[in-house]
Design a protein around this motif. Structure first.
Motif, mmCIF file in Angstrom:
data_model
loop_
_atom_site.group_PDB
_atom_site.id
_atom_site.type_symbol
_atom_site.label_atom_id
_atom_site.label_comp_id
_atom_site.label_asym_id
_atom_site.label_seq_id
_atom_site.Cartn_x
_atom_site.Cartn_y
_atom_site.Cartn_z
ATOM 1 N N SER A 213 0.785 -1.100 -0.168
ATOM 2 C CA SER A 213 -0.063 0.097 0.138
ATOM 3 C C SER A 213 0.947 1.115 0.061
ATOM 4 O O SER A 213 0.536 2.324 -0.712
ATOM 5 N N THR A 214 1.996 1.180 0.831
ATOM 6 C CA THR A 214 2.838 2.468 0.968
ATOM 7 C C THR A 214 3.649 2.678 -0.429
ATOM 8 O O THR A 214 3.555 3.757 -1.040
ATOM 9 N N ILE A 215 3.960 1.638 -0.965
ATOM 10 C CA ILE A 215 4.625 1.913 -2.407
ATOM 11 C C ILE A 215 3.585 2.346 -3.436
ATOM 12 O O ILE A 215 3.959 3.175 -4.244
ATOM 13 N N ILE A 216 2.450 1.835 -3.549
ATOM 14 C CA ILE A 216 1.438 2.246 -4.512
ATOM 15 C C ILE A 216 0.987 3.657 -4.148
ATOM 16 O O ILE A 216 0.656 4.219 -5.222
ATOM 17 N N LEU A 217 0.918 4.082 -2.984
ATOM 18 C CA LEU A 217 0.660 5.517 -2.686
ATOM 19 C C LEU A 217 1.737 6.437 -2.890
ATOM 20 O O LEU A 217 1.616 7.431 -3.652
ATOM 21 N N VAL A 218 3.081 6.315 -2.450
ATOM 22 C CA VAL A 218 4.142 7.303 -2.388
ATOM 23 C C VAL A 218 4.565 7.353 -3.983
ATOM 24 O O VAL A 218 5.147 8.544 -4.260
ATOM 25 N N ILE A 219 4.763 6.503 -4.797
ATOM 26 C CA ILE A 219 5.420 6.502 -6.133
ATOM 27 C C ILE A 219 4.445 7.629 -7.066
ATOM 28 O O ILE A 219 5.163 8.495 -7.665
ATOM 29 N N PRO A 220 3.294 7.202 -7.093
ATOM 30 C CA PRO A 220 2.555 8.085 -7.975
ATOM 31 C C PRO A 220 2.261 9.648 -7.258
ATOM 32 O O PRO A 220 2.167 10.502 -8.031
ATOM 33 N N ALA A 221 2.191 9.789 -6.035
ATOM 34 C CA ALA A 221 2.243 10.904 -5.279
ATOM 35 C C ALA A 221 3.329 11.827 -5.506
ATOM 36 O O ALA A 221 3.226 12.963 -5.709
ATOM 37 N N ARG A 222 4.619 11.140 -5.663
ATOM 38 C CA ARG A 222 5.671 11.872 -6.052
ATOM 39 C C ARG A 222 5.674 12.342 -7.358
ATOM 40 O O ARG A 222 6.157 13.432 -7.796
ATOM 41 N N ILE A 223 5.262 11.314 -8.238
ATOM 42 C CA ILE A 223 5.152 11.808 -9.732
ATOM 43 C C ILE A 223 4.168 12.863 -9.924
ATOM 44 O O ILE A 223 4.307 13.995 -10.777
ATOM 45 N N ASP B 89 17.487 14.619 -16.433
ATOM 46 C CA ASP B 89 18.300 14.244 -14.964
ATOM 47 C C ASP B 89 17.716 15.019 -13.555
ATOM 48 O O ASP B 89 17.673 14.598 -12.547
ATOM 49 N N ILE B 90 17.045 16.131 -13.768
ATOM 50 C CA ILE B 90 16.813 16.618 -12.700
ATOM 51 C C ILE B 90 15.244 16.181 -12.244
ATOM 52 O O ILE B 90 14.911 15.945 -11.134
ATOM 53 N N PHE B 91 14.425 15.547 -13.010
ATOM 54 C CA PHE B 91 13.289 15.013 -12.723
ATOM 55 C C PHE B 91 13.804 13.756 -11.931
ATOM 56 O O PHE B 91 12.985 13.169 -11.252
ATOM 57 N N GLY B 92 14.654 12.996 -12.662
ATOM 58 C CA GLY B 92 15.090 11.765 -11.827
ATOM 59 C C GLY B 92 15.617 12.049 -10.555
ATOM 60 O O GLY B 92 15.258 11.306 -9.494
ATOM 61 N N PHE B 93 16.562 13.116 -10.454
ATOM 62 C CA PHE B 93 16.994 13.559 -8.999
ATOM 63 C C PHE B 93 15.937 13.877 -8.005
ATOM 64 O O PHE B 93 15.840 13.484 -6.861
ATOM 65 N N LEU B 94 15.020 14.734 -8.468
ATOM 66 C CA LEU B 94 13.971 15.246 -7.484
ATOM 67 C C LEU B 94 12.753 13.933 -7.243
ATOM 68 O O LEU B 94 12.610 13.690 -6.104
ATOM 69 N N PHE B 95 12.852 12.969 -8.114
ATOM 70 C CA PHE B 95 12.083 11.846 -7.989
ATOM 71 C C PHE B 95 12.388 10.824 -6.780
ATOM 72 O O PHE B 95 11.753 10.676 -5.846
ATOM 73 N N PHE B 96 13.715 10.609 -7.014
ATOM 74 C CA PHE B 96 14.267 9.460 -6.058
ATOM 75 C C PHE B 96 14.772 10.542 -4.759
ATOM 76 O O PHE B 96 14.656 9.692 -3.522
ATOM 77 N N SER B 97 15.166 11.682 -5.011
ATOM 78 C CA SER B 97 15.517 12.471 -3.597
ATOM 79 C C SER B 97 14.580 12.645 -2.637
ATOM 80 O O SER B 97 14.379 12.846 -1.488
ATOM 81 N N GLY B 98 13.370 12.523 -3.240
ATOM 82 C CA GLY B 98 12.168 13.003 -2.612
ATOM 83 C C GLY B 98 11.244 11.616 -1.927
ATOM 84 O O GLY B 98 10.485 11.892 -1.194
ATOM 85 N N LEU B 99 11.373 10.361 -2.642
ATOM 86 C CA LEU B 99 10.995 9.404 -2.309
ATOM 87 C C LEU B 99 10.884 9.149 -0.682
ATOM 88 O O LEU B 99 9.925 8.605 -0.153
ATOM 89 N N PRO B 100 12.071 9.045 0.017
ATOM 90 C CA PRO B 100 12.134 8.749 1.496
ATOM 91 C C PRO B 100 11.344 9.787 2.222
ATOM 92 O O PRO B 100 10.861 9.220 3.290
ATOM 93 N N ALA B 101 11.451 10.847 1.957
ATOM 94 C CA ALA B 101 10.450 11.740 2.798
ATOM 95 C C ALA B 101 9.145 11.390 2.711
ATOM 96 O O ALA B 101 8.214 11.594 3.432
#
Length: 258
Positions: A64-74, A181-193
């Motif tokens: 549930s966490t994975i399904i929620l956080v990935i589209p939320a970050r996108i 590259d900025i999109f990738g950086f923002l995506f992965f850097s923001g996922l833990p938060a």
């Protein structure tokens, strides 16, 4: 380090997938089998105080966490890009409208902003999306805007304008490739938060699970923490899930930077 990350991901996501496929959803109460220790017959990781399978709680809560956080970050990055594009083509209006809002958003703690949204809107997964957007958009917007300004001053963009390039040509052929590259950086850097924010919402009793999949990881901790002496696994497993998600998702950042 990369080998360790690969092993952790393989074991974690493999376990979650297998648990979701073969274990029933942890929604039924079975007080006869409550607080069972690990390696109990039929319950490899024991049960919580309601008799729910700890391993099933771990797997479904992680999913549930994975399904929620990935589209939320996108979604957050997409909205930030739209606002940055607006700032590109209408700089005067943007300075008047968005500059003050961005400053206030950056000054207010992101968690406080998210909790305000949660308190104002109905409890639903969509509300979680909006809360994460409100808490994170300003930093993503500032990062994208700074990069867009850098691209705007480049010589190849000036040459395209002299040759009669339209606005949508600039976005498709120049800005988007340069921002990849900025999109990738923002995506992965923001996922833990986002993972930690979602876990905190769940801990506070806010609905973060999707569908009929049982409680979220934070809710599992809150529900079992007062009974740690009877069922420590019920508290430790969701903590392990949160930390593993943060490690697995956030560790892509170094790879993306290279």
């Amino acid at each position: 380090m990369s080998h360790l990350l690969t092993i952790v991901r393989f074991l974690f996501f493999g376990l979650v997938t297998a648990g979701v496929l073969f274990l029933p959803k942890p929604t039924n109460v079975d007080l006869v089998n409550n607080n069972l220790p690990i390696f109990s017959p039929g319950f490899f990781a024991g049960t919580d105080r309601l008799g729910r399978d700890n391993l099933a709680l771990f797997c479904y809560g992680s999913l549930s966490t994975i399904i929620l956080v990935i589209p939320a970050r996108i979604f957050t990055i997409f909205v930030s890009f739209l606002l940055s594009s607006f700032a590109l083509f209408f700089p005067k209006k943007t300075d008047f409208v968005l500059s003050g809002i961005v400053s206030v958003s950056l000054a207010i703690p992101s968690l406080l902003s998210a909790l305000i949204v949660i308190s104002l809107l109905p409890n639903s997964p969509f509300t979680i999306f909006i809360a994460i957007l409100v808490s994170d958009w300003a930093l993503s917007y500032e990062t994208l805007t700074a990069k867009i300004r850098e691209i705007k001053q480049s010589s190849y963009l000036s040459a395209s304008l002299c040759m009669g390039a339209k606005s949508y040509h600039l976005v498709l052929l120049h800005y988007l490739p340069a921002l990849r590259d900025i999109f990738g950086f923002l995506f992965f850097s923001g996922l833990p938060a986002v993972v930690m924010t979602t876990a905190l919402f769940s801990y506070l009793g806010i609905q973060t699970s999707l569908g009929d999949t049982g409680p979220g990881l934070g809710e599992q901790i809150a529900f079992s923490k007062d009974y740690f002496d009877k069922s420590p696994v019920s508290v430790l497993l969701p903590i392990v899930a949160i930390l593993t998600l943060v490690y697995s998702l956030g560790s892509n950042l170094k790879k993306n930077e290279t």
